[in-house]
Design a protein around this motif. Structure first.
Motif, PDB file in Angstrom:
ATOM      1  N   GLU A 134      10.942  63.071  31.273  1.00  0.00           N
ATOM      2  CA  GLU A 134       9.854  62.595  30.404  1.00  0.00           C
ATOM      3  C   GLU A 134      10.220  61.262  29.757  1.00  0.00           C
ATOM      4  O   GLU A 134       9.384  60.367  29.638  1.00  0.00           O
ATOM      5  CB  GLU A 134       9.538  63.627  29.320  1.00  0.00           C
ATOM      6  CG  GLU A 134       8.921  64.909  29.830  1.00  0.00           C
ATOM      7  CD  GLU A 134       7.475  64.743  30.276  1.00  0.00           C
ATOM      8  OE1 GLU A 134       6.779  63.835  29.768  1.00  0.00           O
ATOM      9  OE2 GLU A 134       7.057  65.518  31.149  1.00  0.00           O
ATOM     10  N   ILE A 135      11.462  61.111  29.352  1.00  0.00           N
ATOM     11  CA  ILE A 135      11.915  59.845  28.751  1.00  0.00           C
ATOM     12  C   ILE A 135      11.837  58.727  29.785  1.00  0.00           C
ATOM     13  O   ILE A 135      11.345  57.631  29.487  1.00  0.00           O
ATOM     14  CB  ILE A 135      13.346  59.986  28.179  1.00  0.00           C
ATOM     15  CG1 ILE A 135      13.320  60.882  26.935  1.00  0.00           C
ATOM     16  CG2 ILE A 135      13.949  58.614  27.864  1.00  0.00           C
ATOM     17  CD1 ILE A 135      14.696  61.274  26.428  1.00  0.00           C
ATOM     18  N   ARG A 136      12.301  58.991  31.007  1.00  0.00           N
ATOM     19  CA  ARG A 136      12.228  57.975  32.068  1.00  0.00           C
ATOM     20  C   ARG A 136      10.781  57.580  32.348  1.00  0.00           C
ATOM     21  O   ARG A 136      10.473  56.407  32.527  1.00  0.00           O
ATOM     22  CB  ARG A 136      12.894  58.496  33.340  1.00  0.00           C
ATOM     23  CG  ARG A 136      14.396  58.450  33.275  1.00  0.00           C
ATOM     24  CD  ARG A 136      15.021  58.757  34.635  1.00  0.00           C
ATOM     25  NE  ARG A 136      16.274  59.420  34.403  1.00  0.00           N
ATOM     26  CZ  ARG A 136      16.523  60.706  34.599  1.00  0.00           C
ATOM     27  NH1 ARG A 136      15.605  61.498  35.086  1.00  0.00           N
ATOM     28  NH2 ARG A 136      17.699  61.223  34.327  1.00  0.00           N
ATOM     29  N   GLN A 137       9.879  58.578  32.391  1.00  0.00           N
ATOM     30  CA  GLN A 137       8.470  58.285  32.622  1.00  0.00           C
ATOM     31  C   GLN A 137       7.917  57.423  31.485  1.00  0.00           C
ATOM     32  O   GLN A 137       7.185  56.469  31.722  1.00  0.00           O
ATOM     33  CB  GLN A 137       7.655  59.578  32.746  1.00  0.00           C
ATOM     34  CG  GLN A 137       6.185  59.317  33.002  1.00  0.00           C
ATOM     35  CD  GLN A 137       5.356  60.588  33.035  1.00  0.00           C
ATOM     36  OE1 GLN A 137       5.848  61.682  32.782  1.00  0.00           O
ATOM     37  NE2 GLN A 137       4.091  60.441  33.350  1.00  0.00           N
ATOM     38  N   GLY A 138       8.255  57.749  30.251  1.00  0.00           N
ATOM     39  CA  GLY A 138       7.815  56.959  29.102  1.00  0.00           C
ATOM     40  C   GLY A 138       8.329  55.528  29.174  1.00  0.00           C
ATOM     41  O   GLY A 138       7.587  54.575  28.896  1.00  0.00           O
ATOM     42  N   ASP A 139       9.586  55.372  29.571  1.00  0.00           N
ATOM     43  CA  ASP A 139      10.154  54.017  29.718  1.00  0.00           C
ATOM     44  C   ASP A 139       9.392  53.214  30.774  1.00  0.00           C
ATOM     45  O   ASP A 139       9.100  52.036  30.574  1.00  0.00           O
ATOM     46  CB  ASP A 139      11.637  54.090  30.092  1.00  0.00           C
ATOM     47  CG  ASP A 139      12.525  54.494  28.931  1.00  0.00           C
ATOM     48  OD1 ASP A 139      12.070  54.414  27.766  1.00  0.00           O
ATOM     49  OD2 ASP A 139      13.681  54.903  29.191  1.00  0.00           O
ATOM     50  N   ARG A 140       9.070  53.870  31.890  1.00  0.00           N
ATOM     51  CA  ARG A 140       8.316  53.176  32.942  1.00  0.00           C
ATOM     52  C   ARG A 140       6.933  52.764  32.436  1.00  0.00           C
ATOM     53  O   ARG A 140       6.459  51.664  32.730  1.00  0.00           O
ATOM     54  CB  ARG A 140       8.176  54.065  34.175  1.00  0.00           C
ATOM     55  CG  ARG A 140       9.445  54.183  34.991  1.00  0.00           C
ATOM     56  CD  ARG A 140       9.205  54.849  36.340  1.00  0.00           C
ATOM     57  NE  ARG A 140       8.623  56.170  36.239  1.00  0.00           N
ATOM     58  CZ  ARG A 140       9.314  57.303  36.122  1.00  0.00           C
ATOM     59  NH1 ARG A 140      10.634  57.265  36.093  1.00  0.00           N
ATOM     60  NH2 ARG A 140       8.702  58.466  36.040  1.00  0.00           N
ATOM     61  N   GLN A 141       6.292  53.646  31.665  1.00  0.00           N
ATOM     62  CA  GLN A 141       4.966  53.328  31.145  1.00  0.00           C
ATOM     63  C   GLN A 141       5.020  52.147  30.170  1.00  0.00           C
ATOM     64  O   GLN A 141       4.163  51.268  30.206  1.00  0.00           O
ATOM     65  CB  GLN A 141       4.346  54.558  30.472  1.00  0.00           C
ATOM     66  CG  GLN A 141       3.941  55.624  31.467  1.00  0.00           C
ATOM     67  CD  GLN A 141       3.494  56.905  30.802  1.00  0.00           C
ATOM     68  OE1 GLN A 141       3.880  57.205  29.677  1.00  0.00           O
ATOM     69  NE2 GLN A 141       2.673  57.678  31.505  1.00  0.00           N
ATOM     70  N   VAL A 142       6.005  52.133  29.307  1.00  0.00           N
ATOM     71  CA  VAL A 142       6.142  51.026  28.350  1.00  0.00           C
ATOM     72  C   VAL A 142       6.389  49.717  29.104  1.00  0.00           C
ATOM     73  O   VAL A 142       5.762  48.695  28.810  1.00  0.00           O
ATOM     74  CB  VAL A 142       7.261  51.312  27.324  1.00  0.00           C
ATOM     75  CG1 VAL A 142       7.606  50.060  26.525  1.00  0.00           C
ATOM     76  CG2 VAL A 142       6.851  52.446  26.396  1.00  0.00           C
ATOM     77  N   LYS A 143       7.290  49.742  30.085  1.00  0.00           N
ATOM     78  CA  LYS A 143       7.594  48.525  30.851  1.00  0.00           C
ATOM     79  C   LYS A 143       6.372  48.005  31.603  1.00  0.00           C
ATOM     80  O   LYS A 143       6.226  46.807  31.797  1.00  0.00           O
ATOM     81  CB  LYS A 143       8.743  48.785  31.825  1.00  0.00           C
ATOM     82  CG  LYS A 143      10.085  48.886  31.137  1.00  0.00           C
ATOM     83  CD  LYS A 143      11.193  49.209  32.111  1.00  0.00           C
ATOM     84  CE  LYS A 143      12.501  49.383  31.355  1.00  0.00           C
ATOM     85  NZ  LYS A 143      13.575  49.858  32.221  1.00  0.00           N
ATOM     86  N   SER A 144       5.480  48.913  32.010  1.00  0.00           N
ATOM     87  CA  SER A 144       4.292  48.479  32.747  1.00  0.00           C
ATOM     88  C   SER A 144       3.118  48.173  31.813  1.00  0.00           C
ATOM     89  O   SER A 144       2.026  47.850  32.276  1.00  0.00           O
ATOM     90  CB  SER A 144       3.888  49.534  33.776  1.00  0.00           C
ATOM     91  OG  SER A 144       3.458  50.715  33.126  1.00  0.00           O
ATOM     92  N   GLY A 145       3.340  48.277  30.488  1.00  0.00           N
ATOM     93  CA  GLY A 145       2.301  47.916  29.521  1.00  0.00           C
ATOM     94  C   GLY A 145       1.333  49.031  29.183  1.00  0.00           C
ATOM     95  O   GLY A 145       0.269  48.785  28.619  1.00  0.00           O
ATOM     96  N   HIS A 146       1.674  50.261  29.501  1.00  0.00           N
ATOM     97  CA  HIS A 146       0.806  51.406  29.213  1.00  0.00           C
ATOM     98  C   HIS A 146       1.409  52.238  28.082  1.00  0.00           C
ATOM     99  O   HIS A 146       2.257  53.096  28.318  1.00  0.00           O
ATOM    100  CB  HIS A 146       0.619  52.274  30.460  1.00  0.00           C
ATOM    101  CG  HIS A 146      -0.061  51.563  31.575  1.00  0.00           C
ATOM    102  ND1 HIS A 146      -1.391  51.245  31.551  1.00  0.00           N
ATOM    103  CD2 HIS A 146       0.421  51.079  32.742  1.00  0.00           C
ATOM    104  CE1 HIS A 146      -1.711  50.606  32.656  1.00  0.00           C
ATOM    105  NE2 HIS A 146      -0.621  50.484  33.400  1.00  0.00           N
ATOM    106  N   TYR A 147       0.992  51.940  26.862  1.00  0.00           N
ATOM    107  CA  TYR A 147       1.464  52.686  25.707  1.00  0.00           C
ATOM    108  C   TYR A 147       0.489  52.472  24.554  1.00  0.00           C
ATOM    109  O   TYR A 147      -0.411  51.634  24.616  1.00  0.00           O
ATOM    110  CB  TYR A 147       2.882  52.252  25.302  1.00  0.00           C
ATOM    111  CG  TYR A 147       2.994  50.800  24.891  1.00  0.00           C
ATOM    112  CD1 TYR A 147       2.884  50.440  23.548  1.00  0.00           C
ATOM    113  CD2 TYR A 147       3.198  49.802  25.830  1.00  0.00           C
ATOM    114  CE1 TYR A 147       2.982  49.115  23.164  1.00  0.00           C
ATOM    115  CE2 TYR A 147       3.299  48.484  25.448  1.00  0.00           C
ATOM    116  CZ  TYR A 147       3.183  48.143  24.117  1.00  0.00           C
ATOM    117  OH  TYR A 147       3.267  46.828  23.740  1.00  0.00           O
TER     118      TYR A 147
END
Length: 154
Positions: free
Chosen positions: A100-113
């Motif tokens: 879940e943390i890795r998925q959250g990191d990917r979302q933040v890096k792609s601008g989805h937060y």
């Protein structure tokens, strides 16, 4: 405790093991016999549930060890089974959390937060007369887990 047929199967397995040990010329004393029976029955439910396993040594506080022994007795399980079950559960939880943390990191890096300030304001508005609508993703797009945005009339 254990099902009756499980005990009988364990006894048959022990007898077969004992016969093989004697036929191979290994010493088979009464002390070995008693220890082997105790070990076999203590590990039998775990052996049947997890056919492949590895030994791991841990240190417990004496009070924790006593509590574990009481729990094992009350549940009809071995201490080994309870420890193994607890470790498996812990590892699965940690793996899930890291994913879940890795998925959250990917979302933040792609601008989805959602910005922290927007989320905080929304949560603080709950239960008030001026409850805010759910905050939107900073990318401006509607995502599958968000309710659709009302179309503007303009």
């Amino acid at each position: 405790m254990w099902p009756r047929d499980g005990q009988e199967k364990g006894i048959r397995m022990f007898k077969a093991l004992g016969e093989r040990t004697v036929s191979e010329g290994r010493p088979h004393t009464a002390r070995t016999h008693v220890h082997s029976v105790t070990s076999l029955f203590a590990c039998y439910p775990v052996f049947m549930a997890n056919t492949r396993s590895a030994t791991l040594s841990i240190r417990l506080k004496p009070a924790t060890k006593r509590r574990l022994a009481k729990l094992a007795e009350a549940s009809g399980r071995s201490s080994n089974f309870l420890i193994s079950d607890a470790v498996e559960s812990y590892v699965a939880d940690q793996e899930r959390m890291l994913a879940e943390i890795r998925q959250g990191d990917r979302q933040v890096k792609s601008g989805h937060y959602i910005r922290h300030e927007d989320m905080k304001a929304w949560l603080l508005s709950w239960g008030t007369d001026r409850e805010l609508p759910p905050p939107k993703c900073v990318c401006g797009k509607v995502h599958a887990d968000e309710p659709p945005r009302p179309r503007s009339r303009g």
